[in-house]
Design an enzyme around this catalytic site. Sequence first.
Site, PDB file in Angstrom:
ATOM      1  N   GLY A 127      26.826  -6.284  17.639  1.00 27.07           N
ATOM      2  CA  GLY A 127      27.701  -7.438  17.419  1.00 27.07           C
ATOM      3  C   GLY A 127      28.082  -8.180  18.681  1.00 27.07           C
ATOM      4  N   ARG A 128      28.540  -7.475  19.687  1.00 27.67           N
ATOM      5  CA  ARG A 128      28.974  -8.152  20.915  1.00 27.67           C
ATOM      6  C   ARG A 128      27.795  -8.777  21.653  1.00 27.67           C
ATOM      7  NH1 ARG A 128      32.587  -3.757  21.062  1.00 27.67           N
ATOM      8  NH2 ARG A 128      34.668  -4.475  20.546  1.00 27.67           N
TER       9      ARG A 128
ATOM     10  N   ARG B 107      32.980   0.918   7.590  1.00 23.83           N
ATOM     11  CA  ARG B 107      33.086   1.117   9.040  1.00 23.83           C
ATOM     12  C   ARG B 107      34.133   2.201   9.255  1.00 23.83           C
ATOM     13  NH1 ARG B 107      31.254  -1.546  13.521  1.00 23.83           N
ATOM     14  NH2 ARG B 107      32.492  -1.370  15.399  1.00 23.83           N
TER      15      ARG B 107
ATOM     16  N   TYR C  49      43.265  -0.118  11.993  1.00 24.75           N
ATOM     17  CA  TYR C  49      43.573  -0.929  10.814  1.00 24.75           C
ATOM     18  C   TYR C  49      44.090  -0.024   9.699  1.00 24.75           C
ATOM     19  CZ  TYR C  49      41.423  -4.934  13.087  1.00 24.75           C
ATOM     20  OH  TYR C  49      41.129  -5.954  13.950  1.00 24.75           O
TER      21      TYR C  49
END
Length: 175
Positions: free
Chosen positions: A157-158, A64, A16
């Site tokens: 998270g996953r 992050r 990103y």
Amino acid sequence: MGFPVSKVEIHSAHGYLLNQFFSPLSNKRTDEYGGTIHNRLRLHLQIIAAVKAVVGNDFPLLLRLGACDYKEGGITIEDSQIAAKEFEKAGITILDISGSFLGYKSPGSSEQGYFSPLTEAIKKVVSIPVILTGGITDPQAAEKSLLAEKADLIGVGRAVQQDSQWAKQAIETLR
């Protein structure tokens, strides 16, 4: 004391925009935003300051970080240790460590918590909490990483996305 409901997390991983500024693989700029590690962190620090100006100093501000490109000429753990110290000084309250341009995996590692070498190295240079991510689906693996002081917090998270009862089951499993 409970955990706050709201937080802001600045994303600088997985290719990103901010990660593109941080990584020498993509940042070929020759101005004040390119070249040296401190120049490549300049936009991050400006964004952190801008967010803090809006939310204040008591609001949790996470970042992050894609802490290693796993590619020659890319971000190294030493770069990320420098970045982590700068982010802490700027007011980041928690660092959420992940991989970088190669996606969400650490090459050559399939164990749960495969970014633990990165979190361990970053924990050595900061006093703020560090989150370990990287394929953690088993509550025992998460607990083992915490007990080994590889991280202060675990990102699952996953696992939670795949099973909305994961946290409840983890608590029951670890009792």
